[in-house]
Design a protein around this motif. Structure first.
Motif, PDB file in Angstrom:
ATOM      1  N   LYS A   1      34.972  62.545  27.196  1.00 31.10           N
ATOM      2  CA  LYS A   1      35.952  61.815  27.911  1.00 31.10           C
ATOM      3  C   LYS A   1      36.444  60.659  27.021  1.00 31.10           C
ATOM      4  N   GLU A   2      35.726  59.847  26.483  1.00 30.04           N
ATOM      5  CA  GLU A   2      35.880  58.831  25.605  1.00 30.04           C
ATOM      6  C   GLU A   2      35.312  58.999  24.056  1.00 30.04           C
ATOM      7  N   LYS A   3      35.892  58.895  23.148  1.00 30.10           N
ATOM      8  CA  LYS A   3      35.690  59.041  21.857  1.00 30.10           C
ATOM      9  C   LYS A   3      36.005  57.938  21.006  1.00 30.10           C
ATOM     10  N   GLN A   4      35.142  57.921  19.913  1.00 26.27           N
ATOM     11  CA  GLN A   4      35.321  56.665  18.954  1.00 26.27           C
ATOM     12  C   GLN A   4      34.953  57.676  17.476  1.00 26.27           C
ATOM     13  N   TYR A   5      35.675  57.229  16.494  1.00 26.84           N
ATOM     14  CA  TYR A   5      35.520  57.780  14.972  1.00 26.84           C
ATOM     15  C   TYR A   5      35.195  56.637  13.916  1.00 26.84           C
ATOM     16  N   GLN A   6      34.350  57.005  13.154  1.00 27.49           N
ATOM     17  CA  GLN A   6      34.139  55.954  12.154  1.00 27.49           C
ATOM     18  C   GLN A   6      33.706  56.528  10.938  1.00 27.49           C
TER      19      GLN A   6
ATOM     20  N   SER B   1      27.289  57.896  -1.345  1.00 27.29           N
ATOM     21  CA  SER B   1      26.488  58.139   0.162  1.00 27.29           C
ATOM     22  C   SER B   1      27.545  57.711   1.166  1.00 27.29           C
ATOM     23  N   TYR B   2      27.911  58.573   2.057  1.00 22.56           N
ATOM     24  CA  TYR B   2      28.894  58.143   3.114  1.00 22.56           C
ATOM     25  C   TYR B   2      28.673  59.289   4.200  1.00 22.56           C
ATOM     26  N   SER B   3      29.339  58.707   5.345  1.00 17.91           N
ATOM     27  CA  SER B   3      28.900  59.489   6.678  1.00 17.91           C
ATOM     28  C   SER B   3      30.231  59.550   7.369  1.00 17.91           C
ATOM     29  N   LYS B   4      30.581  60.604   8.204  1.00 15.76           N
ATOM     30  CA  LYS B   4      31.356  60.468   9.467  1.00 15.76           C
ATOM     31  C   LYS B   4      30.652  60.469  10.786  1.00 15.76           C
ATOM     32  N   LYS B   5      31.076  59.557  11.561  1.00 18.12           N
ATOM     33  CA  LYS B   5      30.216  59.293  12.764  1.00 18.12           C
ATOM     34  C   LYS B   5      31.191  59.711  14.081  1.00 18.12           C
ATOM     35  N   TYR B   6      30.873  60.279  14.906  1.00 24.78           N
ATOM     36  CA  TYR B   6      31.646  60.759  15.942  1.00 24.78           C
ATOM     37  C   TYR B   6      30.780  60.256  17.393  1.00 24.78           C
ATOM     38  N   SER B   7      31.185  59.131  18.111  1.00 20.61           N
ATOM     39  CA  SER B   7      30.630  58.687  19.188  1.00 20.61           C
ATOM     40  C   SER B   7      31.060  58.928  20.365  1.00 20.61           C
TER      41      SER B   7
ATOM     42  N   ASP C   1      27.816  63.190  10.654  1.00 22.36           N
ATOM     43  CA  ASP C   1      27.793  64.145   9.456  1.00 22.36           C
ATOM     44  C   ASP C   1      27.462  63.019   8.191  1.00 22.36           C
ATOM     45  N   ASP C   2      26.303  63.200   7.511  1.00 19.57           N
ATOM     46  CA  ASP C   2      25.802  62.154   6.419  1.00 19.57           C
ATOM     47  C   ASP C   2      25.929  63.110   5.156  1.00 19.57           C
ATOM     48  N   TYR C   3      26.543  62.637   4.093  1.00 16.96           N
ATOM     49  CA  TYR C   3      26.713  63.229   2.983  1.00 16.96           C
ATOM     50  C   TYR C   3      26.161  62.465   1.667  1.00 16.96           C
ATOM     51  N   MET C   4      25.575  62.927   0.930  1.00 17.49           N
ATOM     52  CA  MET C   4      24.863  62.529  -0.465  1.00 17.49           C
ATOM     53  C   MET C   4      25.720  63.394  -1.564  1.00 17.49           C
ATOM     54  N   VAL C   5      26.180  62.984  -2.577  1.00 16.70           N
ATOM     55  CA  VAL C   5      26.627  63.526  -3.758  1.00 16.70           C
ATOM     56  C   VAL C   5      25.400  64.227  -4.216  1.00 16.70           C
ATOM     57  N   GLY C   6      25.764  65.588  -4.829  1.00 14.40           N
ATOM     58  CA  GLY C   6      24.821  66.267  -5.270  1.00 14.40           C
ATOM     59  C   GLY C   6      24.028  66.206  -6.549  1.00 14.40           C
ATOM     60  N   PRO C   7      23.060  67.132  -6.615  1.00 18.30           N
ATOM     61  CA  PRO C   7      22.294  66.698  -8.125  1.00 18.30           C
ATOM     62  C   PRO C   7      23.041  66.692  -9.506  1.00 18.30           C
ATOM     63  N   HIS C   8      23.986  67.456  -9.539  1.00 15.10           N
ATOM     64  CA  HIS C   8      24.887  67.393 -10.655  1.00 15.10           C
ATOM     65  C   HIS C   8      25.571  66.143 -10.880  1.00 15.10           C
TER      66      HIS C   8
END
Length: 288
Positions: free
Chosen positions: A69-74, A85-91, A99-106
């Motif tokens: 019903k209530e949503k926040q995005y960050q 290193s970055y994230s998308k947060k859905y509260s 969703d957490d991301y790290m740049v890959g090994p290359h």
């Protein structure tokens, strides 16, 4: 995030295999793990990894908007390495996920980027999730049921291990986390390398800022912890079966218990792919 107002009470739990405080202190002295067989994991929840896979296949912004019903995005970026290193947060008012991301090994050390990355996804189920859902799915209902089924284990350890802290606690949070460690753009040729990189980036050694947590297993063994007697790191491979492990957070020190320092250790199996684990945290907010 709303934490439940804490009202002390005592109850009886009979459906789970539980450990007494006396035995826990003995285990910490001898370096044994407070780990037991779980009948529920071997029966009702023996398909938990298939259901975790189903949950994350359907969990996107559209479903998030539908169930809450209530949503926040960050959007979040690591202040020191924001491009790596970055994230998308859905509260949400019922269900949340990150969703957490790290740049890959290359791309991590290369000046020429190819867009590779590894990912960790976390879905959060709370006390209020079931009643607050505006819509549900088979997978969401499955894990709200798991929350209800295993919450008595957390309540047992709350009163068994932290009774001397009860008067200090204002609110409690019971948070079930379903976690996916994923390598979305890996090929069959480099999947092991991507999995190893994922484990190294997301599996740092730490102690949780909690009272404790119930580890409900993983689909293949990578969880390791520091032995309370030898101080050596041990791979706890039994969690790939139907065992559950009680872990102590940093607030357990207030009750004379040794926190469980833990992390991840790469499993080099060539046929392994996406990794899942389930952890049920017990968090406390203390009175000021």
């Amino acid at each position: 995030m709303v934490m439940k107002k804490f009202v002390p009470s005592r109850f009886t739990v009979t459906s789970h295999n539980l450990i007494s405080l006396e035995d826990i202190f003995a285990y910490q002295d001898t370096g044994e793990w407070p780990m037991v067989d779980s009948h529920l994991l071997s029966t009702t929840y023996n398909n938990r990894w298939e259901m975790a896979d189903k949950l994350f296949k359907e969990l996107d912004k559209d479903l998030f908007d539908k169930v809450n019903k209530e949503k926040q995005y960050q959007d979040w970026q690591d202040p020191e390495i924001p491009e790596k290193s970055y994230s998308k947060k859905y509260s949400g008012s019922a269900l949340s996920y990150d969703d957490d991301y790290m740049v890959g090994p290359h791309d991590w050390d290369s000046e020429v980027n190819i867009g590779d990355y590894v990912q960790r996804r976390k879905a959060y189920i709370y006390d209020w999730t079931k009643d607050g859902l505006q819509h549900t799915t088979e997978a969401i209902s499955y894990f709200t049921g798991m929350h209800e089924a295993f919450k008595p284990v957390l309540e047992h350890y709350l009163y068994e291990c932290y009774s001397d802290q009860l008067d200090l606690i204002e609110k409690l949070l019971y948070k079930l986390m379903i976690i996916q460690y994923n390598t979305p753009i890996a090929t069959e040729q480099n999947r092991v390398q991507h999995r190893k990189f994922n484990t190294e980036r997301f599996g740092d050694e730490h102690c949780d800022e909690t009272l404790g947590g119930l580890h409900l297993g993983e689909n293949y063994a990578e969880f390791r912890a520091k032995n309370t007697k030898s101080n050596k790191w041990e791979l706890i491979h039994q969690l790939a079966g139907n065992k559950m492990l009680w872990m102590f957070g940093e607030n357990a020190e207030r009750s004379g218990l040794i926190p469980t320092y833990h992390g991840m250790q790469h499993n080099p199996g060539k046929d392994l792919n996406t990794r899942y684990s389930i952890i049920f945290d017990l968090q406390a907010r203390y009175k000021q």
